[in-house]
Write a protein that holds these residues in place. Sequence first.
Motif, PDB file in Angstrom:
ATOM      1  N   GLY A 151      46.000  47.024  24.439  1.00 39.52           N
ATOM      2  CA  GLY A 151      47.241  46.596  25.084  1.00 39.52           C
ATOM      3  C   GLY A 151      48.421  46.504  24.151  1.00 39.52           C
ATOM      4  O   GLY A 151      49.455  45.934  24.506  1.00 39.52           O
ATOM      5  N   LEU A 152      48.293  47.058  22.931  1.00 42.70           N
ATOM      6  CA  LEU A 152      49.341  46.937  21.927  1.00 42.70           C
ATOM      7  C   LEU A 152      50.071  48.258  21.690  1.00 42.70           C
ATOM      8  O   LEU A 152      50.481  48.569  20.575  1.00 42.70           O
ATOM      9  N   GLY A 153      50.265  49.033  22.736  1.00 42.87           N
ATOM     10  CA  GLY A 153      50.922  50.320  22.575  1.00 42.87           C
ATOM     11  C   GLY A 153      52.400  50.214  22.274  1.00 42.87           C
ATOM     12  O   GLY A 153      53.007  51.151  21.773  1.00 42.87           O
ATOM     13  N   ALA A 154      53.024  49.084  22.582  1.00 41.80           N
ATOM     14  CA  ALA A 154      54.439  48.848  22.289  1.00 41.80           C
ATOM     15  C   ALA A 154      54.625  47.358  22.055  1.00 41.80           C
ATOM     16  O   ALA A 154      53.829  46.535  22.518  1.00 41.80           O
ATOM     17  N   GLU A 155      55.704  47.003  21.358  1.00 44.60           N
ATOM     18  CA  GLU A 155      55.882  45.605  20.945  1.00 44.60           C
ATOM     19  C   GLU A 155      56.319  44.699  22.083  1.00 44.60           C
ATOM     20  O   GLU A 155      55.732  43.640  22.294  1.00 44.60           O
ATOM     21  N   TYR A 156      57.357  45.087  22.823  1.00 43.58           N
ATOM     22  CA  TYR A 156      57.846  44.288  23.945  1.00 43.58           C
ATOM     23  C   TYR A 156      57.627  45.073  25.227  1.00 43.58           C
ATOM     24  O   TYR A 156      58.229  46.140  25.414  1.00 43.58           O
ATOM     25  N   VAL A 157      56.767  44.572  26.102  1.00 43.64           N
ATOM     26  CA  VAL A 157      56.482  45.260  27.361  1.00 43.64           C
ATOM     27  C   VAL A 157      56.664  44.293  28.524  1.00 43.64           C
ATOM     28  O   VAL A 157      56.778  43.074  28.327  1.00 43.64           O
ATOM     29  N   VAL A 158      56.686  44.854  29.710  1.00 42.84           N
ATOM     30  CA  VAL A 158      56.806  44.039  30.910  1.00 42.84           C
ATOM     31  C   VAL A 158      55.428  43.870  31.530  1.00 42.84           C
ATOM     32  O   VAL A 158      54.759  44.850  31.867  1.00 42.84           O
ATOM     33  N   GLU A 159      55.005  42.635  31.672  1.00 42.01           N
ATOM     34  CA  GLU A 159      53.731  42.309  32.316  1.00 42.01           C
ATOM     35  C   GLU A 159      54.005  41.376  33.480  1.00 42.01           C
ATOM     36  O   GLU A 159      54.595  40.298  33.294  1.00 42.01           O
ATOM     37  N   ASP A 160      53.588  41.815  34.669  1.00 36.63           N
ATOM     38  CA  ASP A 160      53.789  40.994  35.874  1.00 36.63           C
ATOM     39  C   ASP A 160      55.242  40.553  36.014  1.00 36.63           C
ATOM     40  O   ASP A 160      55.535  39.394  36.342  1.00 36.63           O
ATOM     41  N   GLY A 161      56.152  41.476  35.725  1.00 36.73           N
ATOM     42  CA  GLY A 161      57.570  41.211  35.932  1.00 36.73           C
ATOM     43  C   GLY A 161      58.269  40.450  34.824  1.00 36.73           C
ATOM     44  O   GLY A 161      59.458  40.150  34.939  1.00 36.73           O
ATOM     45  N   GLU A 162      57.563  40.153  33.725  1.00 39.86           N
ATOM     46  CA  GLU A 162      58.175  39.386  32.629  1.00 39.86           C
ATOM     47  C   GLU A 162      57.944  40.092  31.301  1.00 39.86           C
ATOM     48  O   GLU A 162      56.867  40.637  31.042  1.00 39.86           O
ATOM     49  N   VAL A 163      58.964  40.064  30.446  1.00 45.25           N
ATOM     50  CA  VAL A 163      58.837  40.660  29.124  1.00 45.25           C
ATOM     51  C   VAL A 163      57.962  39.776  28.242  1.00 45.25           C
ATOM     52  O   VAL A 163      58.155  38.553  28.178  1.00 45.25           O
ATOM     53  N   VAL A 164      56.994  40.388  27.575  1.00 48.18           N
ATOM     54  CA  VAL A 164      56.131  39.654  26.646  1.00 48.18           C
ATOM     55  C   VAL A 164      56.124  40.365  25.304  1.00 48.18           C
ATOM     56  O   VAL A 164      56.345  41.576  25.220  1.00 48.18           O
ATOM     57  N   HIS A 165      55.872  39.599  24.259  1.00 47.63           N
ATOM     58  CA  HIS A 165      55.726  40.147  22.917  1.00 47.63           C
ATOM     59  C   HIS A 165      54.237  40.355  22.672  1.00 47.63           C
ATOM     60  O   HIS A 165      53.489  39.400  22.452  1.00 47.63           O
ATOM     61  N   THR A 166      53.791  41.603  22.707  1.00 42.37           N
ATOM     62  CA  THR A 166      52.352  41.877  22.696  1.00 42.37           C
ATOM     63  C   THR A 166      51.673  41.443  21.410  1.00 42.37           C
ATOM     64  O   THR A 166      50.514  41.032  21.415  1.00 42.37           O
TER      65      THR A 166
END
Length: 507
Positions: free
Chosen positions: A240-255
């Motif tokens: 799940g670490l393909g990018a640093e900041y992604v959107v999960e369930d409609g919210e930006v997270v820092h992976t």
Amino acid sequence: MKENRWMKAKSGLLVLLAAMLIAGCSGGGSPSEGANAGESGQDRTAQSEDGTKLRVYVPSNVEEFPAGTNLNHNEIAAYIAEQTGFDIEWELQPKENPDQKINIMMASGETPDLIITPSKDIYANLAQQGLLAPLGEALEQHGPRIMESVPEETWQAVTYDNQIYAIGVPQNQKSTFGMLVRTDILEELDIAIPKTLEEYDTAMRQIHDKKPDLIPYVGGAANNNGNAFGYIESFAGAFGLGAEYVVEDGEVVHTYTQPYAKDFLAYMRELYADGILGREYPVNKSANIQEKMISGQAVMTTAGWVDAKVITEALQEKQPDAKLELIHPPVGADGQFGYEQRTPVRVYMIVPRASAKVNEVVKFINAYMAEDVLKVVSYGWEGEHYTVKDGAIVAEPAAEDIRYRIYYQLWDSEENFVNRVTLKGFGPYYFPLTEFPTYTNIVQYAPPIATVEENAQTLTDLRNEYFIKIISGALPLEAFDEYVSKWESLGGKESLEEIRSWYATVQ
């Protein structure tokens, strides 16, 4: 679930452009002599009617100029001058530390009229310092081709404080990395080509047991393109670490601070401890990794499509029976795999505020984007450098004489890029990878965010220090929690909040 496509902003950039009132620019840096600037009296073949000259600063490359020619004295440069009506002085950026040179020039005020850079950091930092000229009014008046060609998501990424400070050239390619594997060794050991993370783990351990003199997987902590994981991206994507900041369930997270990041570190730490991940991982760079694959010391690595071709051809010169293939990267337990998608901006065209030629720069780029110019810069002249057969462009031997045209490719399209990839023999390495960029780094679609830019390097250095030490065993796995705490206190928490605030405005 990861949302891998950015939701476009509802407000159109055309409306923003129409609303902009932009003050005129003043001042100007005087042209300076530089490497490859050309001999006086030989490097100009056409001028605009009013004699306008422009200094254009372009990225360096490895191509050389034939005898008797140079950057400013050749048929491609002459053709561009003739077709656009501008007298161009081309200047090459240094191969080493080009961003540093740009910063020095900007600070001195002795600047070109147009700078081409792939660096978002350069664009963001200079825009925030007020060193770039706003381009909105000039684009409205003189850039119809530009306005028609640039998508909204690209304009969004180059807009700062409600002003456009760069012409973003849209992305022209899809593929990034792939898993490059010595499939001849897998066949020799009767190991099936792996796909899932579990299958990869089994395959690498079998290689280690049956051929202990080989490195099952060679990676490095110092990736030349700045990626966090340095040639172990293939495994990062499975967690799940393909990018640093992604959107999960409609919210930006820092992976990199999520629990699954700790799972990834635990897995890579075990591979390193067991000798599966090469022992030189903490210090390996691109050249080291290529050497180990070419010399036959290693079986697998993560490689970009350009490196994959270089490695394959060099290895087969040494070992004609060797077989290297780009295969599917590991698929994790939740079905996740892959790498970060290309950013919406391939390169940034920026005009220093010290230049008084904003309108002229926009006119030049707009003229440069004519179909005939783009075709010549991409392929040369039909009948001499290429022919068209069944609708496909076929390179002629003379095309090798103008390989230096890469320096003049200021604008590009996916179609022309794909044609060049095919002509140059990269197709078998590029096309198989197009399905693997599955992660979207949402920050790449955002305009410069001051807090994020200010904290980025500190947070990157912190992450790299902890991740490398945890994987190599210099720190215990429990140090991950300490890393998260430091990340939050050193600006990470504030940066994430700012990114979330921006993302809320584009929903």
